[in-house]
Design an enzyme around this catalytic site. Structure first.
Site, PDB file in Angstrom:
ATOM      1  N   GLU A   1       0.812  -1.231   0.000  1.00  0.00           N
ATOM      2  CA  GLU A   1       0.000   0.000   0.000  1.00  0.00           C
ATOM      3  C   GLU A   1       0.840   1.273   0.000  1.00  0.00           C
ATOM      4  O   GLU A   1       0.294   2.371   0.078  1.00  0.00           O
ATOM      5  CB  GLU A   1      -0.944   0.064   1.211  1.00  0.00           C
ATOM      6  CG  GLU A   1      -1.877  -1.094   1.381  1.00  0.00           C
ATOM      7  CD  GLU A   1      -2.775  -0.970   2.604  1.00  0.00           C
ATOM      8  OE1 GLU A   1      -2.709   0.066   3.322  1.00  0.00           O
ATOM      9  OE2 GLU A   1      -3.538  -1.909   2.862  1.00  0.00           O
ATOM     10  N   GLY A   2       2.164   1.166  -0.017  1.00  0.00           N
ATOM     11  CA  GLY A   2       3.003   2.344   0.175  1.00  0.00           C
ATOM     12  C   GLY A   2       3.216   2.677   1.632  1.00  0.00           C
ATOM     13  O   GLY A   2       3.748   3.748   1.955  1.00  0.00           O
TER      14      GLY A   2
END
Length: 339
Positions: free
Chosen positions: A304-305
């Protein structure tokens, strides 16, 4: 700038013409840093971070007013081969969760003042099974790459990139193995939590994909073994370089996606730092191959970063120290050279 890109050859041309670090900004950083009220080098990697930001933003002092995050989502044909603990429909469900603000990346972006956008790439059209043929044809690959390029805004101080895609640690492992060699098992981890026979199956799938597509040029390896979100992340990293935006990479999938750029042109990732080292065993191996050292290791493996977003706090601290600290002269503190 990007709408005219219609081939992998044109992407290679852009890679060949990438700008380097800004020498004037680097010189200005180097002139100020030794004057700050601290022993030389005493802030460790915070000093490296502020120097890197200045060089790749092309200005001094560096700034961290507008960090932006772009999360790319894609679906994979190999997910149908039993390589993930979760079904492919979770990708769509998690994108909806991002858009509602309910995921970890939303909380981290809110905490650190990061502008977030999530881009879903043809989730109703998974890539082809790379054990049978290329995951993407050239037109599909270029379209996804261009989506990533177009997602990078002008005026960002740093770009955080991340991904969502059930099954995507399998293409990450396959891309890494094809680029850097070794056995499939060296690069393949548990991902969303597979183990036992499912992990053995995942390793087998990675090995089959690499055997089918070995020997290709790096961008073609990414096309044949990657996915739309991997191609988009590579495009975003190239566009950031062209726009003088430094990049924070996230975990294994993100790093594998952009490794093809470095394999095509040495130095293509010099404007990138890695936020964290993932629990996925292939990530540590991949960072060693790329000569990158992550900013921290907190046992994360979410994607997801999230790890890159968390590292924005480190970048903000580095800029605050370099720009806000008093110099020895301003503070009336004796430097070691005054003794």
């Amino acid at each position: 700038m990007n709408s005219s890109i219609s081939s992998v050859a044109q992407i290679r041309s852009l890679l060949a013409g990438m700008p380097g670090p800004d020498a004037a900004a680097s010189a200005a950083w180097a002139a100020r840093e030794p004057q700050l009220t601290k022993p030389a080098g005493s802030l460790g990697r915070l000093e490296e971070v502020s120097a890197w930001l200045s060089a790749w933003q092309g200005r001094h002092p560096p700034a961290m007013i507008r960090p932006v995050a772009r999360v790319f989502a894609g679906n994979h044909g190999v997910a149908a081969l039993g390589v993930s603990a979760f079904p492919a429909e979770v990708t769509v469900q998690m994108v909806a969760n991002f858009q509602r603000g309910g995921a970890a990346i939303n909380q981290l972006c809110r905490t650190f003042g990061i502008e977030l956008d999530v881009l879903a790439l043809d989730l109703d059209r998974p890539t082809a099974d790379f054990t049978q043929g290329p995951a993407l044809d050239e037109a599909e690959f270029v379209a996804a790459f261009r989506t990533g390029m177009d997602a990078v805004p002008d005026g960002a101080d740093v770009l955080v990139i991340g991904e969502m895609g059930i099954g995507n640690t399998t293409p990450a492992a396959a891309v890494s193995a094809a680029l850097f060699g070794g056995e499939a098992a060296d690069w393949t981890g548990r991902g969303t939590g597979v183990e036992g026979g499912a992990l053995a199956r995942k390793i087998e799938v990675v090995g089959q994909g690499v055997a089918r597509h070995k020997g290709l040029a790096p961008l073609d390896i990414l096309r044949c073994l990657g996915g739309r979100e991997l191609a988009a992340m590579a495009g975003a990293v190239l566009a950031a370089r062209l726009k003088r935006v430094p990049v924070l990479l996230d975990g294994y999938v993100t790093t594998a996606a952009v490794a093809a750029l470095e394999s095509e042109v040495k130095g293509a990732l010099d404007h990138c730092m890695v936020g964290h080292v993932s629990v996925e065993p292939g990530h540590r191996r991949l960072l060693a191959a790329l000569g990158k050292t992550a900013l921290f290791d907190l046992g994360m493996r979410l994607g997801e970063g999230s790890g890159a977003a968390l590292a924005v706090g480190v970048l903000k601290a580095a800029v605050a120290c370099h720009t806000g600290m008093a110099t020895f002269a301003e503070a009336g503190v004796s430097d070691k050279d005054d003794a």
